[in-house]
Write a protein that holds these residues in place. Structure first.
Motif, PDB file in Angstrom:
ATOM      1  N   ASN A 299       1.007  -0.999   0.489  1.00  0.00           N
ATOM      2  CA  ASN A 299      -0.058   0.248   0.018  1.00  0.00           C
ATOM      3  C   ASN A 299       1.077   0.728   0.021  1.00  0.00           C
ATOM      4  O   ASN A 299       2.142   1.252   0.899  1.00  0.00           O
ATOM      5  N   ASN A 300       0.496   2.299  -0.528  1.00  0.00           N
ATOM      6  CA  ASN A 300       0.707   3.974  -0.916  1.00  0.00           C
ATOM      7  C   ASN A 300       0.084   4.073   0.631  1.00  0.00           C
ATOM      8  O   ASN A 300      -1.074   4.101   0.688  1.00  0.00           O
ATOM      9  N   VAL A 301       1.089   4.888   1.122  1.00  0.00           N
ATOM     10  CA  VAL A 301       0.901   5.878   2.706  1.00  0.00           C
ATOM     11  C   VAL A 301       1.260   7.092   2.160  1.00  0.00           C
ATOM     12  O   VAL A 301       2.733   7.300   2.109  1.00  0.00           O
ATOM     13  N   TRP A 302       0.043   7.989   2.349  1.00  0.00           N
ATOM     14  CA  TRP A 302       0.855   9.369   1.526  1.00  0.00           C
ATOM     15  C   TRP A 302       0.824  10.617   2.794  1.00  0.00           C
ATOM     16  O   TRP A 302      -0.177  10.603   3.601  1.00  0.00           O
ATOM     17  N   ILE A 303       2.068  11.234   2.804  1.00  0.00           N
ATOM     18  CA  ILE A 303       2.105  12.568   3.999  1.00  0.00           C
ATOM     19  C   ILE A 303       2.411  13.345   3.434  1.00  0.00           C
ATOM     20  O   ILE A 303       3.059  13.602   2.566  1.00  0.00           O
TER      21      ILE A 303
ATOM     22  N   ASP B 269       4.943  19.708   6.210  1.00  0.00           N
ATOM     23  CA  ASP B 269       5.640  20.904   6.028  1.00  0.00           C
ATOM     24  C   ASP B 269       6.091  20.388   7.393  1.00  0.00           C
ATOM     25  O   ASP B 269       6.227  18.625   7.370  1.00  0.00           O
ATOM     26  N   ASP B 270       7.677  21.001   7.744  1.00  0.00           N
ATOM     27  CA  ASP B 270       8.546  20.099   8.809  1.00  0.00           C
ATOM     28  C   ASP B 270       8.347  20.736  10.274  1.00  0.00           C
ATOM     29  O   ASP B 270       8.528  19.594  10.747  1.00  0.00           O
ATOM     30  N   VAL B 271       6.700  20.798  10.172  1.00  0.00           N
ATOM     31  CA  VAL B 271       5.603  20.589  11.132  1.00  0.00           C
ATOM     32  C   VAL B 271       4.822  19.957  11.398  1.00  0.00           C
ATOM     33  O   VAL B 271       4.622  19.612  12.875  1.00  0.00           O
ATOM     34  N   GLU B 272       3.897  19.999  10.573  1.00  0.00           N
ATOM     35  CA  GLU B 272       2.435  19.207  10.517  1.00  0.00           C
ATOM     36  C   GLU B 272       2.437  18.363   9.543  1.00  0.00           C
ATOM     37  O   GLU B 272       2.650  18.889   8.410  1.00  0.00           O
ATOM     38  N   ALA B 273       1.330  17.412   9.939  1.00  0.00           N
ATOM     39  CA  ALA B 273       1.082  16.809   8.565  1.00  0.00           C
ATOM     40  C   ALA B 273      -0.050  15.975   8.743  1.00  0.00           C
ATOM     41  O   ALA B 273      -0.571  15.463   9.684  1.00  0.00           O
ATOM     42  N   VAL B 274      -0.986  15.255   7.864  1.00  0.00           N
ATOM     43  CA  VAL B 274      -1.824  14.677   7.596  1.00  0.00           C
ATOM     44  C   VAL B 274      -1.736  13.330   6.787  1.00  0.00           C
ATOM     45  O   VAL B 274      -0.457  13.330   6.028  1.00  0.00           O
ATOM     46  N   VAL B 275      -1.987  12.526   7.929  1.00  0.00           N
ATOM     47  CA  VAL B 275      -1.857  10.542   6.720  1.00  0.00           C
ATOM     48  C   VAL B 275      -3.117  10.086   6.069  1.00  0.00           C
ATOM     49  O   VAL B 275      -3.747  10.343   6.130  1.00  0.00           O
ATOM     50  N   ILE B 276      -2.611   9.999   4.839  1.00  0.00           N
ATOM     51  CA  ILE B 276      -3.052   9.848   3.711  1.00  0.00           C
ATOM     52  C   ILE B 276      -3.423   8.016   3.732  1.00  0.00           C
ATOM     53  O   ILE B 276      -2.376   7.587   3.444  1.00  0.00           O
ATOM     54  N   ASP B 277      -4.585   7.597   4.646  1.00  0.00           N
ATOM     55  CA  ASP B 277      -4.269   5.843   4.603  1.00  0.00           C
ATOM     56  C   ASP B 277      -2.969   5.547   5.664  1.00  0.00           C
ATOM     57  O   ASP B 277      -2.472   4.836   5.352  1.00  0.00           O
ATOM     58  N   ALA B 278      -3.509   5.044   6.626  1.00  0.00           N
ATOM     59  CA  ALA B 278      -2.850   4.650   7.466  1.00  0.00           C
ATOM     60  C   ALA B 278      -2.548   3.209   7.372  1.00  0.00           C
ATOM     61  O   ALA B 278      -3.464   2.406   7.869  1.00  0.00           O
ATOM     62  N   ALA B 279      -1.765   2.342   6.512  1.00  0.00           N
ATOM     63  CA  ALA B 279      -1.747   0.855   6.258  1.00  0.00           C
ATOM     64  C   ALA B 279      -0.802   0.443   7.024  1.00  0.00           C
ATOM     65  O   ALA B 279       0.326   0.275   6.935  1.00  0.00           O
ATOM     66  N   HIS B 280      -1.556  -1.182   7.452  1.00  0.00           N
ATOM     67  CA  HIS B 280      -0.433  -1.747   8.069  1.00  0.00           C
ATOM     68  C   HIS B 280       0.123  -1.434   8.978  1.00  0.00           C
ATOM     69  O   HIS B 280       0.676  -2.619  10.014  1.00  0.00           O
ATOM     70  N   ASP B 281       1.221  -0.502   8.809  1.00  0.00           N
ATOM     71  CA  ASP B 281       2.739  -0.347   9.852  1.00  0.00           C
ATOM     72  C   ASP B 281       2.576   1.215  10.771  1.00  0.00           C
ATOM     73  O   ASP B 281       3.330   2.115  10.098  1.00  0.00           O
ATOM     74  N   ALA B 282       2.096   0.626  11.604  1.00  0.00           N
ATOM     75  CA  ALA B 282       1.584   3.065  12.551  1.00  0.00           C
ATOM     76  C   ALA B 282       3.782   2.315  12.429  1.00  0.00           C
ATOM     77  O   ALA B 282       3.907   3.949  12.713  1.00  0.00           O
ATOM     78  N   GLU B 283       4.289   2.260  13.012  1.00  0.00           N
ATOM     79  CA  GLU B 283       5.555   2.444  13.450  1.00  0.00           C
ATOM     80  C   GLU B 283       6.252   3.325  12.198  1.00  0.00           C
ATOM     81  O   GLU B 283       7.302   4.172  12.811  1.00  0.00           O
ATOM     82  N   ALA B 284       6.353   2.551  11.370  1.00  0.00           N
ATOM     83  CA  ALA B 284       6.813   2.963   9.960  1.00  0.00           C
ATOM     84  C   ALA B 284       6.440   3.675   9.879  1.00  0.00           C
ATOM     85  O   ALA B 284       7.233   5.274   8.751  1.00  0.00           O
ATOM     86  N   ILE B 285       5.499   4.525   9.844  1.00  0.00           N
ATOM     87  CA  ILE B 285       4.538   6.065   9.619  1.00  0.00           C
ATOM     88  C   ILE B 285       4.858   7.296  10.276  1.00  0.00           C
ATOM     89  O   ILE B 285       5.153   7.955   9.946  1.00  0.00           O
ATOM     90  N   LEU B 286       5.004   6.956  11.976  1.00  0.00           N
ATOM     91  CA  LEU B 286       5.545   7.830  12.893  1.00  0.00           C
ATOM     92  C   LEU B 286       6.969   7.757  12.474  1.00  0.00           C
ATOM     93  O   LEU B 286       7.241   9.248  12.875  1.00  0.00           O
ATOM     94  N   GLU B 287       7.649   6.736  11.995  1.00  0.00           N
ATOM     95  CA  GLU B 287       8.847   6.844  11.714  1.00  0.00           C
ATOM     96  C   GLU B 287       9.070   8.455  10.198  1.00  0.00           C
ATOM     97  O   GLU B 287      10.262   8.799  10.667  1.00  0.00           O
TER      98      GLU B 287
END
Length: 209
Positions: free
Chosen positions: A25-29, A32-50
């Motif tokens: 799955n593609n996860v899109w963030i 900027d350097d301060v704030e973000a949104v995640v589009i589709d939190a797929a499979h791996d919360a730790e990888a997205i946090l990183e």
């Protein structure tokens, strides 16, 4: 600071109608350097946090509620305090994966989410799923299409909660009307552009009949 789009690929399974398949799955963030949104939190919360790298997560936006697009959403929300956003028509699918939780907020067609000075306009594009949405970011020249439109054609409509004529209507009326240069960032696989996909609409219709 200018907003940008970060991308990672996570791996897991997609399950529906008694079958299970391995998927990437593609996860899109977007942010900027301060704030973000995640589009589709797929499979791996730790990888997205990183990948967020310490940025404040303002929202987790679900393009639809097939399990491979939402399975990591509650864990990511728990770690960050971000709210999970989903179109209400996909709540039955959400409940198949997360029966004891609910999204925090419901998306509506035409709603605008703003992050790092960039507007993401919600386009309700049912067909692959009843509550499927795309997110148009004109300032970034991009539309995030989830599983509604891919390089080479529409998303799958052969399983429960999906409908081929509806996805064709969504693509024709909501996506192919965007500027031809708009980059299509998909839920799986490679990106494309509206201009590359638009000429093939009639082929898709004939192939799906």
């Amino acid at each position: 600071m200018a907003a940008r789009i970060d991308h990672l690929v996570t791996s897991g399974t997609f399950s529906l109608d008694g079958g299970t398949w391995d998927v990437d799955n593609n996860v899109w963030i977007v942010g900027d350097d301060v704030e973000a949104v995640v589009i589709d939190a797929a499979h791996d919360a730790e990888a997205i946090l990183e990948a967020l790298a310490g940025r404040t997560l303002r929202a987790i936006v679900c393009t639809h509620a097939h399990n491979d697009h939402i399975d990591a959403a509650p864990a990511l929300a728990s770690r960050t305090g971000a709210l999970i956003h989903l179109h209400p028509d996909d709540l039955p699918l959400w409940k198949q994966t997360h029966p004891d939780t609910a999204p925090d907020a419901y998306l509506a067609d035409g709603q605008v989410l703003t992050i790092a000075g960039v507007d993401l306009t919600v386009l309700h594009t049912p067909g692959h799923a009843p509550g499927a949405v795309c997110l148009h970011a004109p300032d970034l020249g991009t539309v995030f299409t989830g599983d509604t439109l891919f390089r080479g054609g529409p998303g799958a409509t052969g399983r429960s909660f999906s409908h081929f004529p509806t996805i064709i209507d969504s693509i024709r009326d909501r996506l192919l009307t965007l500027p031809p240069g708009t980059e299509v960032r998909t839920g799986h696989g490679e990106s494309t552009t509206i201009g590359d996909e638009a000429p093939h609409l009639e082929e898709w219709i004939e192939g799906g009949r």
